[in-house]
Design a protein around this motif. Sequence first.
Motif, PDB file in Angstrom:
ATOM      1  N   UNK A 100     -22.110  -3.294  13.666  1.00 14.37           N
ATOM      2  CA  UNK A 100     -20.937  -3.572  14.502  1.00 14.37           C
ATOM      3  C   UNK A 100     -21.322  -3.651  15.974  1.00 14.37           C
ATOM      4  N   UNK A 101     -22.361  -2.938  16.349  1.00 18.92           N
ATOM      5  CA  UNK A 101     -22.835  -2.968  17.733  1.00 18.92           C
ATOM      6  C   UNK A 101     -23.609  -4.232  18.076  1.00 18.92           C
ATOM      7  N   UNK A 102     -23.866  -5.085  17.092  1.00 15.71           N
ATOM      8  CA  UNK A 102     -24.549  -6.352  17.340  1.00 15.71           C
ATOM      9  C   UNK A 102     -26.054  -6.254  17.463  1.00 15.71           C
ATOM     10  N   UNK A 103     -26.652  -5.197  16.898  1.00 20.44           N
ATOM     11  CA  UNK A 103     -28.093  -5.005  17.024  1.00 20.44           C
ATOM     12  C   UNK A 103     -28.904  -5.522  15.838  1.00 20.44           C
ATOM     13  N   UNK A 106     -27.824  -9.384  10.770  1.00 19.67           N
ATOM     14  CA  UNK A 106     -26.823  -9.366   9.711  1.00 19.67           C
ATOM     15  C   UNK A 106     -25.452  -9.257  10.381  1.00 19.67           C
ATOM     16  N   UNK A 107     -24.545 -10.126   9.993  1.00 23.15           N
ATOM     17  CA  UNK A 107     -23.217 -10.166  10.599  1.00 23.15           C
ATOM     18  C   UNK A 107     -22.314  -9.069  10.024  1.00 23.15           C
ATOM     19  N   UNK A 108     -21.421  -8.520  10.845  1.00 23.40           N
ATOM     20  CA  UNK A 108     -20.459  -7.537  10.318  1.00 23.40           C
ATOM     21  C   UNK A 108     -19.640  -8.089   9.154  1.00 23.40           C
ATOM     22  N   UNK A 109     -19.359  -9.382   9.160  1.00 29.94           N
ATOM     23  CA  UNK A 109     -18.571  -9.985   8.077  1.00 29.94           C
ATOM     24  C   UNK A 109     -19.332 -10.028   6.752  1.00 29.94           C
TER      25      UNK A 109
END
Length: 179
Positions: A100-103, A106-109
Amino acid sequence: MFAVIPPTESEPRIVDDFIRHLNRLLKRHNAARNGDDRLRLRVAAHVGVVSAADNGFAGEPAVVVGRLLDSAPLRAAIAAADDAHLALLLSRDVYQGTVAGGYTTVEPSDFRQVKIQVKKYSGEAWLFVPGADVHGLDLPEATGAAEAAPSAKTAGQVVHTVFHGDVRLDGGVIGISNN
């Protein structure tokens, strides 16, 4: 296998690189195998401090990883995604801090939030199955009742691994279980 990753290792590297490479190696290993001959893994990750104990490791993070690995949603995901080589379940802390932090790439979706209820542990976690539509999998809902214990075939079989090299997870614990 229960692995404690040194605090010098980064969570994004585990969630992204390690899982991607593990999935690729499992795919290669399973290419010429069918059914029961394939190696399929349940993987779970959580962060926190653990300490050495008489029977392995002690501490809340070790318990959480064990509960995530034994959860009905993770077991159902690897069973339902027949072509998958692994299913990954991240604790809230790991998911929020990395995916979720974008690190990660792999996408959150690509993750599905699930409720976990195993013994006295109750919480939410995020499920990822490389190569599968995790949102389309038929998974059980947490019922509040204790979930099934490991089979007699796997009960008591524990392998402890210490990584040396480029794997990073900040203060974390990762668990992997053969399906």
